[in-house]
Structure formats: structure tokens, C-alpha cells
Design an enzyme around this catalytic site. Structure first.
Site, PDB file in Angstrom:
ATOM      1  N   ASN A   1      13.942 -33.760   5.850  1.00 47.07           N
ATOM      2  CA  ASN A   1      13.894 -34.120   4.334  1.00 47.07           C
ATOM      3  C   ASN A   1      15.280 -35.041   4.297  1.00 47.07           C
ATOM      4  OD1 ASN A   1      15.356 -31.430   5.192  1.00 47.07           O
ATOM      5  ND2 ASN A   1      16.385 -31.794   3.066  1.00 47.07           N
TER       6      ASN A   1
ATOM      7  N   SER B   1       5.249 -26.606   0.864  1.00 45.05           N
ATOM      8  CA  SER B   1       5.669 -26.640  -0.540  1.00 45.05           C
ATOM      9  C   SER B   1       4.695 -27.551  -1.353  1.00 45.05           C
ATOM     10  CB  SER B   1       7.123 -27.211  -0.534  1.00 45.05           C
ATOM     11  OG  SER B   1       7.457 -27.159  -1.800  1.00 45.05           O
ATOM     12  N   GLY B   2       4.369 -26.980  -2.508  1.00 50.46           N
ATOM     13  CA  GLY B   2       3.586 -27.537  -3.436  1.00 50.46           C
ATOM     14  C   GLY B   2       4.255 -28.897  -3.932  1.00 50.46           C
TER      15      GLY B   2
ATOM     16  N   THR C   1       1.052 -10.489  -8.398  1.00 50.71           N
ATOM     17  CA  THR C   1      -0.033 -11.239  -9.142  1.00 50.71           C
ATOM     18  C   THR C   1      -0.132 -12.730  -8.681  1.00 50.71           C
ATOM     19  OG1 THR C   1      -0.080  -9.851 -10.826  1.00 50.71           O
ATOM     20  CG2 THR C   1      -1.271 -11.832 -11.210  1.00 50.71           C
TER      21      THR C   1
ATOM     22  N   CYS D   1      30.700 -36.147  -2.586  1.00 50.93           N
ATOM     23  CA  CYS D   1      30.577 -35.905  -4.074  1.00 50.93           C
ATOM     24  C   CYS D   1      29.445 -35.369  -4.725  1.00 50.93           C
ATOM     25  CB  CYS D   1      31.026 -37.252  -4.801  1.00 50.93           C
ATOM     26  SG  CYS D   1      32.149 -38.176  -3.968  1.00 50.93           S
TER      27      CYS D   1
END
Ligand code: PLP
Length: 384
Positions: free
Chosen positions: A153, A199-200, A239, A325
Site C-alpha cells: 500500500n 477491502s471494499g 447480522t 510528522c
């Protein structure tokens, strides 16, 4: 240009309007619980979830039943590592990952040390690619799981996952791959894997949804992280979020359909961006392998300037930097460190990520702004 130019597609992507349109009916109208199989509202929700499951499966070439919906790649990675390690601990206690893994893999593996597992972190070459021979040598009879990401990434480098998977299979070791940055961008085939995370929101779908591919033949077992109603073959109780599943399914289908054309467009943008940067600035390097990379992710180091400083000089361009930073720690990016990028060059890095909705005008504008800000900062620098 009035609005911000978004060039941080590895952090997240905008939801494709077509994905949102597919999701909307499942909030207020078709809101049934897909687990309520004894009435039509539940049935219709269940049909939508199963359609989505098939769309995800088609993209990575596996069976629908091998797709487990989760809340995202972080959960998928945790379920894969913790779940497999705990289930197969009688077989052995050695787990192998690479030094480039996403924090959620590194930290999940790290937590397993407290449960008595041995975690081996393999170094990568200076181009960011893992040498399969290094992996082959590190597998021993205690090894139960190898987890290597498909695309990184921060630098966009592609790992030889098919070869890595073949090595693992030959040794009877499970192979998991974090494919959050790979799926929908390059061809990813579940055939060489036992577990794979998706990942969506990295593929123009909604945030809060992901999937884990869990091989059925031969069957891969996992100890669940969540217990409850036994949804998702018992791997992930709770769910099922129908609208999010529908969104992920639609995002996968769109990616599958548009991957080739999109990749061609992004490759042109990438080549243009690189050429312009190198034509206009000296002492710049492109981090990571020059060829084995996805087109929508560029990571440059601009010698003599801080990445963070460049970002402050162009607040309307949303990019990310590997300098200290931006993060809570003082350390520069561990990914660039793993590539043996000099510490000052790690601090001077900038990640530029573009994708489906990026226009050529944005590429032109962002590259010009970067060149202008780097030149200005260098002119101001007494050491330059
Ligand atoms: C974004 C990302 C994750 C985390 O995914 P979420 O869905 O945000 O939890 C994991 N691995 C990689 C490589 C990523 O890019």
C-alpha cells in the site's frame, strides 16, 4: 483549480456512484435480515447477499461458498492470522510474514507471540520484492502459516504470490495474502492461496465491508474471532450488512469489467507523471521496483526536502508522505526502511495515488505543483 485534488487512492477510494445506487434499495425498502429465512423479506435480502458473494468470488476465481464477509481487510487479516494460528497450533507454532505487511498483519502476528507463536519477519530486496528463495529456506517443519501481501500500500510493488503459494503448497503450509491493494487492479487468482483478504473501500466500494476467501478444498479451518449466531459458515457471527455486501459485490463486478481499460489509462498517467518529474527535478528517486508495480501508486523521494514540507506547500493536493510528522511516531516509514531507503530519503518521500476518477488535468496540475513546491523548498534550503 478550486477543489482539492485527491491523490491518495491507497488510503481510500471514493465510492463509485453505481455502487451506491445498487446499495440504496437495501437500506429502507429491502431491509430484511438475510438470516430470516422463513419470510420473503429475509429471503430477498439473502438473495442479494448471495448475488454479492458470487460477484466477489468471480473476481478472484473461487466458489461463492469460499467468501466470508467481514468488516474490512483489517478484520479479514486478523481472522486469517489469529484464526488459522489458533486452529492449527497442534501442527506447529511458526508463522512467516514479510517486513512490508500492513500494520494489521504485523500487529496481529505480533499478538500471536504472546500466545507462544514464533513470528518470522522476512526481509525484502531493495526493490521491495520478496525473494521466493528466502521464503523457501525459512519454512521448517514447525511452520503452519505464511502471510505475504499481494500489493504493498505504500510503494505499490507486486509480490510473486503465485510462486509463493506454490512453495507453501509444496510444503503443506497455509498461504494467506492481504490482497486489499491488488484485487480489482491486477489479476488475482485464489487458486494459489488458502486465505485472501479484500477491502471494499479500496476498490470504490463502501467503507466497513471486506471479505476473506477461505479455501474449501482442501478445507481450511479457522477458530472464529466472534461467536454468536453462526453466520458466514460460523467463521463470522453477526447480522450480515446487506447494503454493504451488495456494494462490495457491485464494486467487484465493476472492477472485473473495467480493470483492463482502467489499468491502461492509469499506466499512461503513471508514465506521464514519472517522465515529467524526472525531466523537471534532479535528485529524485522512485521507490520500489520500476516494473513490478500497480500503475496507480507512485512513491518518490525528493532529496533535500521533507515530504511533510511538500504537503504543507500544496494543501489542495491530497497525497501522503512517509516522513515522521504525518504519523504519531518519529520514525519514518517502516516500508521504506525495509527497502533500505536512506533515512533522509525516507523522510523526503511522497506517495501519489490515483485511480478511476482521476483526470489527466489533475495529473498535470498535481505534478506541476509538486515540481514547483520542491524547487521552492530547495531554493530556501541552506544545505541544498
Ligand atoms: C487498507 C488496507 C488494509 C485495511 O483495510 P480496511 O478495510 O481499511 O480494514 C489492509 N491491508 C492493506 C494492504 C490495505 O491497503
Amino acid at each position: 483549480m478550486q477543489n482539492a485534488v485527491y491523490m491518495d487512492y491507497q488510503a481510500t477510494t471514493p465510492c463509485d456512484p453505481r455502487v451506491l445506487a445498487a446499495m440504496i434499495p437495501y437500506f429502507c425498502e429491502e431491509f430484511g435480515n438475510s438470516g430470516s429465512s422463513s419470510h420473503v423479506m429475509g429471503e430477498r435480502a439473502s438473495e442479494a447477499v448471495e448475488k454479492a458473494r458470487a460477484q466477489v468470488a468471480a473476481l478472484i476465481k473461487c466458489h461463492s461458498a469460499e467468501i466470508i464477509f467481514t468488516s474490512g481487510a483489517t478484520e479479514s487479516n486478523n481472522l486469517a492470522l489469529l484464526g488459522a494460528a489458533r486452529f492449527y497450533r497442534e501442527r506447529g507454532n511458526r508463522i512467516i510474514i514479510s517486513s512490508l505487511e500492513h500494520k494489521c498483519v504485523l500487529e496481529a502476528a505480533n499478538s500471536l507471540k504472546r500466545e507462544g507463536f514464533e513470528v518470522v519477519i522476512l526481509p525484502v530486496q531493495e526493490n521491495g520484492v520478496l525473494d521466493p528463495a528466502v521464503l523457501r529456506e525459512s519454512i521448517n517443519e514447525k511452520t503452519i502459516l505464511v502471510s505475504i501481501m499481494a500489493v504493498n500500500n505504500e510503494i505499490g510493488v507486486i509480490q510473486p504470490v503465485a510462486e509463493i503459494g506454490a512453495i507453501c503448497r509444496g510444503r503443506g503450509v497455509l498461504f494467506h495474502s492481504d490482497a486489499a491493494q491488488a484485487v480489482g487492479k491486477i489479476d488475482v487468482d485464489a487458486a494459489s492461496m488458502d486465505l485472501m483478504s479484500i477491502s471494499g473501500h479500496k476498490i470504490y466500494g463502501p467503507k466497513g465491508i471486506g471479505a476473506l476467501f477461505v479455501r474449501m478444498n482442501p478445507r481450511v479451518r479457522l477458530t472464529p474471532l466472534l461467536y454468536g449466531g453462526g453466520q458466514e459458515r460460523g467463521f463470522r457471527s453477526g447480522t450480515i450488512p446487506t447494503p454493504l455486501c451488495v456494494g462490495l459485490g457491485e464494486a467487484c463486478e465493476l472492477s472485473q469489467r473495467e480493470m483492463v481499460a482502467e489499468s491502461l489509462k492509469l499506466t499512461e498517467f503513471k508514465n506521464y507523471f514519472i517522465r515529467k518529474i524526472f525531466d523537471n527535478l534532479e535528485r529524485v528517486q522512485l521507490n520500489g521496483d520500476q516494473e513490478l508495480r500497480i500503475p496507480g501508486c507512485l512513491n518518490f523521494s525528493f532529496e533535500g526536502v521533507e515530504g511533510e514540507g511538500i504537503m504543507l506547500g500544496m494543501r489542495d493536493i491530497c497525497v501522503s508522505s512517509g516522513s515522521a510528522c504525518t504519523s504519531a511516531s518519529l520514525e519514518p516509514s517502516y516500508v521504506l526502511k525495509a527497502l533500505s531507503v536512506r533515512e533522509d530519503l525516507a523522510h523526503s518521500s511522497l506517495r501519489i495515488g490515483f485511480g478511476r476518477f482521476t483526470t489527466f488535468e489533475e495529473i498535470e496540475y498535481a505534478s506541476s505543483r509538486i515540481i514547483e513546491v520542491v524547487k521552492r523548498l530547495r531554493e530556501m534550503s541552506p544545505i541544498w
